[in-house]
Design a protein around this motif. Sequence first.
Motif, PDB file in Angstrom:
ATOM      1  N   ASP A 273      -2.872   4.918   7.051  1.00  0.00           N
ATOM      2  CA  ASP A 273      -1.640   4.405   7.659  1.00  0.00           C
ATOM      3  C   ASP A 273      -0.447   5.320   7.374  1.00  0.00           C
ATOM      4  OD1 ASP A 273      -0.295   2.239   9.118  1.00  0.00           O
ATOM      5  OD2 ASP A 273       0.795   1.967   7.244  1.00  0.00           O
ATOM      6  N   ALA A 274      -0.357   5.835   6.164  1.00  0.00           N
ATOM      7  CA  ALA A 274       0.751   6.740   5.824  1.00  0.00           C
ATOM      8  C   ALA A 274       0.682   7.984   6.708  1.00  0.00           C
ATOM      9  CB  ALA A 274       0.691   7.120   4.345  1.00  0.00           C
TER      10      ALA A 274
ATOM     11  N   THR B  79       5.590   6.081  -9.749  1.00  0.00           N
ATOM     12  CA  THR B  79       4.528   7.094  -9.719  1.00  0.00           C
ATOM     13  C   THR B  79       5.068   8.481 -10.066  1.00  0.00           C
ATOM     14  OG1 THR B  79       3.687   5.873  -7.803  1.00  0.00           O
ATOM     15  CG2 THR B  79       2.659   7.989  -8.261  1.00  0.00           C
TER      16      THR B  79
ATOM     17  N   ASN C  16       1.795   7.175  10.235  1.00  0.00           N
ATOM     18  CA  ASN C  16       3.255   7.013  10.314  1.00  0.00           C
ATOM     19  C   ASN C  16       3.975   8.347  10.251  1.00  0.00           C
ATOM     20  OD1 ASN C  16       3.497   4.194  10.461  1.00  0.00           O
ATOM     21  ND2 ASN C  16       2.916   4.050   8.323  1.00  0.00           N
TER      22      ASN C  16
ATOM     23  N   ASN D 292       3.908  -3.503   2.702  1.00  0.00           N
ATOM     24  CA  ASN D 292       2.859  -3.543   3.736  1.00  0.00           C
ATOM     25  C   ASN D 292       1.495  -3.529   3.041  1.00  0.00           C
ATOM     26  OD1 ASN D 292       2.219  -0.673   3.102  1.00  0.00           O
ATOM     27  ND2 ASN D 292       4.210  -0.334   4.048  1.00  0.00           N
TER      28      ASN D 292
ATOM     29  N   ASN E  12      11.670   0.884   4.629  1.00  0.00           N
ATOM     30  CA  ASN E  12      11.982   0.989   3.197  1.00  0.00           C
ATOM     31  C   ASN E  12      13.460   0.705   2.942  1.00  0.00           C
ATOM     32  OD1 ASN E  12       9.311   1.672   2.758  1.00  0.00           O
ATOM     33  ND2 ASN E  12       9.684   3.882   2.838  1.00  0.00           N
TER      34      ASN E  12
ATOM     35  N   ASP F 110       4.484  15.808   2.255  1.00  0.00           N
ATOM     36  CA  ASP F 110       4.536  14.342   2.213  1.00  0.00           C
ATOM     37  C   ASP F 110       3.333  13.796   1.461  1.00  0.00           C
ATOM     38  OD1 ASP F 110       5.973  11.846   3.517  1.00  0.00           O
ATOM     39  OD2 ASP F 110       3.809  11.520   3.629  1.00  0.00           O
TER      40      ASP F 110
ATOM     41  N   ALA G 295       1.506  11.349   1.932  1.00  0.00           N
ATOM     42  CA  ALA G 295       0.605  10.478   2.699  1.00  0.00           C
ATOM     43  C   ALA G 295      -0.831  10.683   2.223  1.00  0.00           C
ATOM     44  CB  ALA G 295       0.728  10.810   4.184  1.00  0.00           C
ATOM     45  N   HIS G 296      -1.403   9.668   1.594  1.00  0.00           N
ATOM     46  CA  HIS G 296      -2.797   9.768   1.143  1.00  0.00           C
ATOM     47  C   HIS G 296      -3.590   8.539   1.556  1.00  0.00           C
ATOM     48  CE1 HIS G 296      -0.429   8.066  -2.195  1.00  0.00           C
ATOM     49  NE2 HIS G 296      -1.420   7.197  -2.238  1.00  0.00           N
TER      50      HIS G 296
ATOM     51  N   GLU H 161       7.343  -0.203  -9.705  1.00  0.00           N
ATOM     52  CA  GLU H 161       6.230  -0.331  -8.777  1.00  0.00           C
ATOM     53  C   GLU H 161       5.173  -1.223  -9.415  1.00  0.00           C
ATOM     54  OE1 GLU H 161       4.617   3.171  -6.819  1.00  0.00           O
ATOM     55  OE2 GLU H 161       6.330   4.291  -7.569  1.00  0.00           O
TER      56      GLU H 161
ATOM     57  N   THR I 146       0.833  -1.205   0.000  1.00  0.00           N
ATOM     58  CA  THR I 146       0.000   0.000   0.000  1.00  0.00           C
ATOM     59  C   THR I 146       0.869   1.258   0.000  1.00  0.00           C
ATOM     60  OG1 THR I 146      -1.652  -1.213   1.265  1.00  0.00           O
ATOM     61  CG2 THR I 146      -1.895   1.185   1.212  1.00  0.00           C
ATOM     62  N   ASN I 147       1.867   1.287   0.865  1.00  0.00           N
ATOM     63  CA  ASN I 147       2.739   2.466   0.952  1.00  0.00           C
ATOM     64  C   ASN I 147       4.208   2.049   0.846  1.00  0.00           C
ATOM     65  OD1 ASN I 147       0.816   4.647   1.505  1.00  0.00           O
ATOM     66  ND2 ASN I 147       0.375   3.487   3.354  1.00  0.00           N
ATOM     67  N   GLY I 148       5.015   2.921   0.277  1.00  0.00           N
ATOM     68  CA  GLY I 148       6.458   2.672   0.232  1.00  0.00           C
ATOM     69  C   GLY I 148       6.983   2.209  -1.115  1.00  0.00           C
ATOM     70  N   LYS I 149       6.080   1.923  -2.080  1.00  0.00           N
ATOM     71  CA  LYS I 149       6.553   1.409  -3.384  1.00  0.00           C
ATOM     72  C   LYS I 149       7.493   2.390  -4.077  1.00  0.00           C
ATOM     73  CE  LYS I 149       2.371   0.946  -5.130  1.00  0.00           C
ATOM     74  NZ  LYS I 149       1.564   1.388  -3.965  1.00  0.00           N
TER      75      LYS I 149
ATOM     76  N   THR J 172       9.134   4.896  -2.859  1.00  0.00           N
ATOM     77  CA  THR J 172      10.358   5.110  -2.087  1.00  0.00           C
ATOM     78  C   THR J 172      11.334   3.949  -2.314  1.00  0.00           C
ATOM     79  OG1 THR J 172       9.009   6.261  -0.454  1.00  0.00           O
ATOM     80  CG2 THR J 172      11.230   5.629   0.236  1.00  0.00           C
TER      81      THR J 172
ATOM     82  N   PHE K 101       9.073   4.475   9.203  1.00  0.00           N
ATOM     83  CA  PHE K 101       8.599   3.850   7.962  1.00  0.00           C
ATOM     84  C   PHE K 101       9.703   3.787   6.913  1.00  0.00           C
ATOM     85  CE2 PHE K 101       7.985   7.747   5.510  1.00  0.00           C
ATOM     86  CZ  PHE K 101       7.844   8.714   6.505  1.00  0.00           C
TER      87      PHE K 101
HETATM   88  N1  LIG Z   1       7.040   1.693   4.396  1.00  0.00           N
HETATM   89  C1  LIG Z   1       6.074   2.556   4.623  1.00  0.00           C
HETATM   90  N2  LIG Z   1       5.095   2.270   5.501  1.00  0.00           N
HETATM   91  C2  LIG Z   1       4.094   3.123   5.734  1.00  0.00           C
HETATM   92  N3  LIG Z   1       3.986   4.340   5.180  1.00  0.00           N
HETATM   93  C3  LIG Z   1       4.931   4.690   4.290  1.00  0.00           C
HETATM   94  C4  LIG Z   1       6.017   3.817   3.964  1.00  0.00           C
HETATM   95  N4  LIG Z   1       6.802   4.428   3.059  1.00  0.00           N
HETATM   96  C5  LIG Z   1       6.220   5.603   2.796  1.00  0.00           C
HETATM   97  N5  LIG Z   1       5.103   5.792   3.548  1.00  0.00           N
HETATM   98  C6  LIG Z   1       4.150   6.905   3.540  1.00  0.00           C
HETATM   99  O1  LIG Z   1       3.381   6.753   2.342  1.00  0.00           O
HETATM  100  C7  LIG Z   1       3.552   7.875   1.470  1.00  0.00           C
HETATM  101  C8  LIG Z   1       3.701   7.380   0.055  1.00  0.00           C
HETATM  102  O2  LIG Z   1       4.944   6.701  -0.070  1.00  0.00           O
HETATM  103  P1  LIG Z   1       5.357   6.114  -1.468  1.00  0.00           P
HETATM  104  O3  LIG Z   1       5.093   7.119  -2.493  1.00  0.00           O
HETATM  105  O4  LIG Z   1       6.708   5.543  -1.348  1.00  0.00           O
HETATM  106  O5  LIG Z   1       4.272   4.944  -1.549  1.00  0.00           O
HETATM  107  P2  LIG Z   1       3.585   4.262  -2.812  1.00  0.00           P
HETATM  108  O6  LIG Z   1       3.276   2.868  -2.349  1.00  0.00           O
HETATM  109  O7  LIG Z   1       4.425   4.391  -3.990  1.00  0.00           O
HETATM  110  O8  LIG Z   1       2.246   5.084  -3.039  1.00  0.00           O
HETATM  111  P3  LIG Z   1       1.283   5.014  -4.376  1.00  0.00           P
HETATM  112  O9  LIG Z   1       0.416   3.806  -4.149  1.00  0.00           O
HETATM  113  O10 LIG Z   1       0.473   6.227  -4.351  1.00  0.00           O
HETATM  114  O11 LIG Z   1       2.146   4.892  -5.570  1.00  0.00           O
HETATM  115  C9  LIG Z   1       4.809   8.571   1.965  1.00  0.00           C
HETATM  116  O12 LIG Z   1       4.766   9.927   1.640  1.00  0.00           O
HETATM  117  C10 LIG Z   1       4.743   8.310   3.449  1.00  0.00           C
HETATM  118  O13 LIG Z   1       3.826   9.167   4.041  1.00  0.00           O
END
Ligand SMILES: Nc1ncnc2c1ncn2[C@@H]1O[C@H](COP(=O)(O)OP(=O)(O)OP(=O)(O)O)[C@@H](O)[C@H]1O
Length: 488
Positions: free
Chosen positions: A351-352, A139, A355, A202, A298, A345, A347-348, A179, A113-116, A118, A294
């Motif tokens: 959980d993001a 993204t 964190n 996650n 990553n 940030d 965060a959308h 991603e 869900t989050n972190g891809k 990064t 978080f």
């Molecule tokens: N490992 C993690 N666990 C939880 N939250 C995280 C983690 N890494 C980043 N985040 C939070 O999630 C937000 C989005 O991170 P990131 O862009 O890396 O995720 P993403 O999975 O690519 O999102 P998307 O689905 O929109 O492409 C960050 O700005 C931060 O707030």
Amino acid sequence: MKVLRDILYNVNIVSIHGDNNIEVHALSIDSRHIAQGDAFIAIKGVAADGHAYITKAISLGATAIVCEDLPAELQDGVCYVQVSNSHAACGIMASNFYNNPSKQLQLVGVTGTNGKTTIATILFRLFSKMGYHCGLISTVQNQIGDEIIPSTHTTPDAISLNALLAKMVEEGCLYAFMEVSSHAIHQQRIAGLQFAGGIFSNITHDHLDYHKTFDEYIRVKKSFFDSLPSNAFALTNIDDKRGNVMLQNTKARKASYSLRTLADFKGKILENGLTGLFMQIGESEVHFRLIGEFNAYNLLAVYGAAILLGKSKDEVLRILSDVQGAEGRFEYIVSAKDKIIGIVDYAHTPDALLNVLATIKNLRQGHEQIITVVGCGGDRDKTKRPIMAEVSAEHSDKVIFTSDNPRSEDPAEIIREMEVGVAAHLRKKTISIQDRKEAIKTAISLAGKDDIVLVAGKGHEKYQEIHGVKHPFDDKKVLEEMFQLLGK
Ligand SMILES: Nc1ncnc2c1ncn2[C@@H]1O[C@H](COP(=O)(O)OP(=O)(O)OP(=O)(O)O)[C@@H](O)[C@H]1O
Ligand SMILES: CC(=O)N[C@H]1[C@@H](OP(=O)(O)OP(=O)(O)OC[C@H]2O[C@@H](n3ccc(=O)[nH]c3=O)[C@H](O)[C@@H]2O)O[C@H](CO)[C@@H](O)[C@@H]1O[C@H](C)C(=O)N[C@@H](C)C(=O)N[C@H](CCC(=O)O)C(=O)O
Ligand SMILES: N[C@H](CCC[C@H](N)C(=O)O)C(=O)O
Ligand SMILES: [Mg+2]
């Protein structure tokens, strides 16, 4: 140019009508982009059914039609290929058309869900600094070495994806980091790709508008790992409840990372501040520029993947210690006079946000206020709106609800759906200002010395989509502008 018969290799075909020994110029899933000699793949989508556009595609020059349901009347001079699943056929055909580029480099997919973004971005930066020519699909942007190619999706459609991978191969890339969104898995945009590894970060609340239930969302993510081959690795965060579930049925080599329990790649946070993380990984103690727990996850994911790809631990940690995070992920600027910390940030999700706010709380030296500006996207999961509002109110001193990308929805209605999530005793902390620029301005004007302003949800995005129109907008620029304007 390739022969249709060859492009259909490995596709599950139900029937063929016409000559499949014809040359195909290009593949397309969109009748609006068809040119003479193309193959049109009719896909049953979310909003429309590509089968309704077969006649249009032929009128524009399509000589091959790939579909699940054959039209009642077949035209001469066109080869119709009936397949059991157009999405899967599209993925496999795209790989064949572009000479299976994923087999010619090491492709690593990141899901969660989050972190891809990064994780994929740091992997790209790490391997590039190690001297490898690499590709990135994310993204924020796609990249081949230094060349930046704008991205429209987190994971592009199968044809664009294979075209991009083929360009990477042509330009000598040895690695590609991408991603893998849950939409992409479900729509089989990655069908036919050969992965060298998969990473799971996650799974928490998001995209229930599309997947309907959390169980279905989990099942879709897991199917990515189920499809990995035995010579790939499957690396998972086992501090997430579903970390082990992802690995249950995979044939790939299993590996895990954790901050809390025994794992193949175990880390420990020693210090966590605004200058970065100080961590123990294995026997080494390393400082990193990324901020927050978080990001410790990553970093462990990146470290584990690099080791599984055969890289040396010392070199990986040495380079990783200097790598920066992706654009719009916990980026901060400090105002000149009042030293207000403005954080942008992406965060959308609930959980993001949780964190990021926990990380910010941890950064406070004394009683600095946390002021959060947040909105929720339109035409996306509505059920996360009240939860994101509640998380913000619970963990901030003041919150300004505003617009994110309302897309086709009424911005005021989205904000109302957020407001209902806030418990009565927290309501006095919140106000709503629909105009995002005004909301950021108000947050800065409310901020005193050393306070922290979080602008959440849009990160790197350079636009705001309101009533279907994209207007230029950049959270970081607006923050800087307001610091200046208000003399902070
Ligand atoms: N490992 C993690 N666990 C939880 N939250 C995280 C983690 N890494 C980043 N985040 C939070 O999630 C937000 C989005 O991170 P990131 O862009 O890396 O995720 P993403 O999975 O690519 O999102 P998307 O689905 O929109 O492409 C960050 O700005 C931060 O707030
Ligand atoms: C909801 C969703 O995922 N939609 C994606 C999906 O489109 P769709 O199934 O809705 O397509 P459709 O409009 O129903 O049309 C069906 C078929 O008819 C064709 N068509 C349609 C009209 C016409 O005139 N002629 C024609 O041929 C279309 O090209 C399509 O092949 O397949 C398209 C091609 O791959 C995608 O561009 C499109 O992404 C839309 C724009 C989108 O906004 N997607 C987001 C939700 C998304 O995919 N996000 C994830 C990230 C999520 C995350 O944060 O994890 C991503 O990977 O980006
Ligand atoms: N990849 C995410 C992007 C969300 C970004 C946020 N700013 C919004 O518009 O909701 C999605 O499609 O859900
Ligand atoms: Mg992303």
